[in-house]
Scaffold this motif. Structure first.
Motif, PDB file in Angstrom:
ATOM      1  N   TYR A 262      99.818  66.630  73.061  1.00 46.53           N
ATOM      2  CA  TYR A 262     100.131  66.054  71.970  1.00 46.53           C
ATOM      3  C   TYR A 262     101.262  67.191  70.636  1.00 46.53           C
ATOM      4  O   TYR A 262     101.536  66.612  69.846  1.00 46.53           O
ATOM      5  N   SER A 265     104.234  64.804  70.907  1.00 43.66           N
ATOM      6  CA  SER A 265     103.824  63.721  70.645  1.00 43.66           C
ATOM      7  C   SER A 265     103.889  63.212  69.006  1.00 43.66           C
ATOM      8  O   SER A 265     104.166  62.591  68.564  1.00 43.66           O
ATOM      9  N   HIS A 267     101.122  64.625  67.909  1.00 38.66           N
ATOM     10  CA  HIS A 267      99.859  64.184  67.110  1.00 38.66           C
ATOM     11  C   HIS A 267      98.591  66.096  66.813  1.00 38.66           C
ATOM     12  O   HIS A 267      98.027  65.952  66.140  1.00 38.66           O
ATOM     13  N   CYS A 293      97.514  57.208  73.442  1.00 43.64           N
ATOM     14  CA  CYS A 293      98.725  56.968  73.442  1.00 43.64           C
ATOM     15  C   CYS A 293      99.512  57.951  74.497  1.00 43.64           C
ATOM     16  O   CYS A 293     100.611  58.120  75.224  1.00 43.64           O
ATOM     17  N   PRO A 294      99.584  59.134  74.147  1.00 44.44           N
ATOM     18  CA  PRO A 294      99.979  60.153  74.394  1.00 44.44           C
ATOM     19  C   PRO A 294     100.493  60.146  76.424  1.00 44.44           C
ATOM     20  O   PRO A 294     100.945  60.252  76.694  1.00 44.44           O
ATOM     21  N   TYR A 424     103.298  57.508  63.570  1.00 43.11           N
ATOM     22  CA  TYR A 424     104.165  57.249  63.154  1.00 43.11           C
ATOM     23  C   TYR A 424     104.662  55.779  63.908  1.00 43.11           C
ATOM     24  O   TYR A 424     105.688  55.807  63.975  1.00 43.11           O
ATOM     25  N   ASP A 448     105.561  50.827  67.285  1.00 46.43           N
ATOM     26  CA  ASP A 448     105.948  52.621  67.406  1.00 46.43           C
ATOM     27  C   ASP A 448     106.762  52.700  67.831  1.00 46.43           C
ATOM     28  O   ASP A 448     106.976  52.378  69.186  1.00 46.43           O
ATOM     29  N   GLN A 451     107.138  57.664  68.595  1.00 41.09           N
ATOM     30  CA  GLN A 451     105.729  58.962  70.118  1.00 41.09           C
ATOM     31  C   GLN A 451     107.007  58.610  71.211  1.00 41.09           C
ATOM     32  O   GLN A 451     107.680  59.072  71.671  1.00 41.09           O
ATOM     33  N   ARG A 454     109.813  60.626  70.510  1.00 43.39           N
ATOM     34  CA  ARG A 454     109.457  62.057  70.923  1.00 43.39           C
ATOM     35  C   ARG A 454     109.162  62.478  72.554  1.00 43.39           C
ATOM     36  O   ARG A 454     109.277  63.681  73.029  1.00 43.39           O
TER      37      ARG A 454
END
Length: 598
Positions: A262, A265, A267, A293-294, A424, A448, A451, A454
């Motif tokens: 996280y 990402s 978050h 999502c991650p 994001y 997006d 992410q 990243r």
């Protein structure tokens, strides 16, 4: 109400009427309680409120008296007069009002406005006076109280509210009220309020035996009964089957994730306040998963090298997520700490964004129509000037351009709202209106570019080089829990036949009819029709009444005649009584009712 609509609302006569009525209410309260300390009193989506520090708790009788005083003030035809003054003049005017003095300090420094909101620059200090009451206010107001219909106002409730929303500050009494331009509009609003109380999913959830909350388990953690779980199962199965038909594949990624993911990402920096506290094991810090999502992006990466020929890849999952919502913000099923999301992440090339958006759009339209949410709007949620948004203007511009282009090509009408985007990327949010005209944000499609970069996601393009995929986030019903709460209220618990956890109840008139009743249930089960036998020792009419209260679509009464002729005596939850019908004919009718809802 979305931000853009609220801005338009602020320019309306109705807003000015409600804002002015809040001041009139404050005057009436001060007449009744001369030592009252007044705080703030804005117009809101469907009315207004004002916060007070009063010498005693208010009673329903107090509200009636205050409301009557308000009508007398309105009939006085008092003008609203604005005056600009210095901070020192304002302090002298409100020298016995500590909350106003704090607001004046904020206005002077450019810190906070009279509603307690942050200001970037110093603002002009102004007051509005009508009759004997003066308030610190920017307006706008009606010209005079004669523009307010005294028969179209109503005080609604009293609630506790911390000053500035801070639990360390004084607890005030907040009086909520509403005002309209005509008594007919007020009457319709009050009817909807009463109807909303009857439809409250927390109330109906208990009455229908669907779910419970327990202090032994903890706040925001619902417990579902067999009927409630059947509802969840039907809802989730429907979306699963539908999105499989649209080409989405289902994955599973667990409940616990390393905190480091996280951080990568983004978050953690933007979402950590909504995460449950960390769990540490052998120097590894884990978090209960608050979003998918991650994990989905990590799965994409771990599956090895990807070619452009594999894209798009669509990963869907019904995952239970955990969010550490504040206790005071928990609301039945619509705001919980454990939620099951019908999440999907599509990995695609930039050229595929438009077609993937259209695919998700068609899926969302099909599902919302199935639930009879045919009246909905779409909000293009963009970055705001402030807020927790990843700083990468180039990727944001690409994402906003791609999403806007996709919506335009799909012929989708939408309105824009700044500050509503995910941290994001921008979103297309679907806001459905229920049978009472209330808005609910349900579905979402997000683009997006940030992410995937990243987290180091790549695919091999047609040119043989590595490229970063675009990820489209998509949720159809959002979370099962929240959507179920909305659906309960939308249908008032009388679910369409396809969705009802129990579609038919078989009611034997006497014990000698029990065997036949159970044989009917076995046959219905084989036909895929969910049914129960009411074998209690209650009278038949009591069983029928209970089934109607449980909002079961079909009641099948069986006695001697029905046994002899392979029939059931059909009754409907609406109170209709079609009477005896052959078993086979009933099955055909039920299947027709179920299929027509699809």
């Amino acid at each position: 109400m979305p931000k853009l609509e609220f801005v338009r609302y602020q320019d309306s006569l109705l807003y000015r009427i409600r804002h002015s009525t809040a001041h009139i209410m404050a005057e009436a309260v001060r007449e009744k309680f001369p030592t009252a300390k007044i705080a703030i009193g804005p117009a809101i989506d469907d009315g207004f409120y004002y916060d007070f520090d009063l010498p005693r708790p208010l009673t329903p009788e107090d509200l009636s008296g205050i409301e009557e005083s308000m009508r007398k003030i309105i009939k006085g035809n008092h003008k609203f007069i604005q005056k600009t003054l210095s901070a020192d003049e304002a302090r002298k005017l409100f020298e016995d009002q500590p909350f106003k003095l704090e607001l004046i300090d904020g206005l002077e420094s450019g810190g906070l406005d009279e509603d307690g909101n942050p200001m970037t620059d110093k603002v002009e200090i102004s007051t509005f006076t009508h009759d004997t009451f003066t308030d610190l206010c920017r307006g706008p107001h009606v010209e005079s109280t004669s523009q307010i219909n005294p028969d179209a106002i109503k005080l609604l409730t009293v609630a506790g509210a911390y000053w500035r929303g801070d639990e360390k500050r004084p607890m005030l009494q907040r009086i909520y009220g509403t005002a309209f331009t005509s008594p007919a509009e007020l009457e319709e609003f009050l009817w909807k309020q009463e109807e909303a109380k009857k439809r409250d999913h927390r109330k109906l959830g208990k009455e229908l035996g669907l779910f419970y909350f327990s202090d032994d388990v903890g706040p925001g953690l619902p417990l579902f009964t067999p009927k409630g779980e059947m509802l969840r199962h039907v809802m989730e199965s429907y979306v699963r089957e539908t999105q499989t038909r649209y080409g989405y594949q289902h994955v599973w990624t667990g409940h616990v994730v390393k905190e480091d993911l996280y951080r990568k990402s983004g978050h953690y920096d933007n979402y950590k306040d909504a995460m449950f506290p960390p769990m540490v094991d052998e120097n590894i810090t884990f978090r209960l998963k608050p979003m998918n999502c991650p994990s989905h992006m990590t799965l994409f990466k771990e599956m090895g090298r990807h070619s452009y020929r594999e894209l798009p890849l669509r990963f869907a999952e019904f995952a239970t997520l955990y969010r550490y919502e504040k206790t005071g913000e928990l609301t039945g099923l619509t705001r919980v700490r454990s939620l099951t999301q019908d999440d999907c992440h599509t990995f695609c090339t930039p050229d595929q964004i438009g077609s993937e958006f259209l695919l998700a759009l068609n899926l969302i339209r099909e599902v919302l129509n199935r639930y009879r949410f045919t009246d909905y709007r779409v909000r293009l949620s963009l970055r705001g000037k402030t807020g927790k948004f990843v700083k990468d203007d180039e990727k944001w511009d690409k994402a906003e351009s791609a999403l806007r282009s996709s919506m335009d090509k799909a012929g989708l009408e939408y309105f824009e709202a700044e500050g509503e985007a995910a941290f994001y990327g921008p979103k297309a949010d679907f806001i459905a209106r229920d049978v009472l005209g209330r808005d609910w944000q349900l579905s979402t499609i997000q683009v997006d570019f940030i992410q995937p970069s990243r987290l180091g996601l790549t695919y091999i393009g047609e040119d043989g080089a590595e490229h970063t995929p675009v990820v489209i986030h998509r949720a159809v019903t959002g979370s099962t829990e929240r959507f179920l709460g909305v659906v309960i209220e939308h249908f008032a618990g009388a679910f369409p036949v396809w969705l009802a956890p129990v579609q038919a109840v078989i009611i034997p008139i006497a014990d000698r009819h029990l065997e036949y009743a159970h044989s009917i249930q076995i046959k219905l089960k084989a036909e895929g029709i969910r049914s129960e036998v009411d074998d209690r020792s209650e009278r038949m009419n009591a069983k029928i009444r209970d089934a109607q209260n449980q909002k079961i679509p079909y009641m099948l009464v069986v006695g001697d005649k029905e046994m002899e002729q392979d029939q059931v005596a059909l009754r409907l939850r609406s109170g209709e009584n079609p009477g005896p019908i052959g078993y086979t004919d009933f099955v055909l009718r039920a299947k027709k009712d179920i299929s027509e809802a699809k």
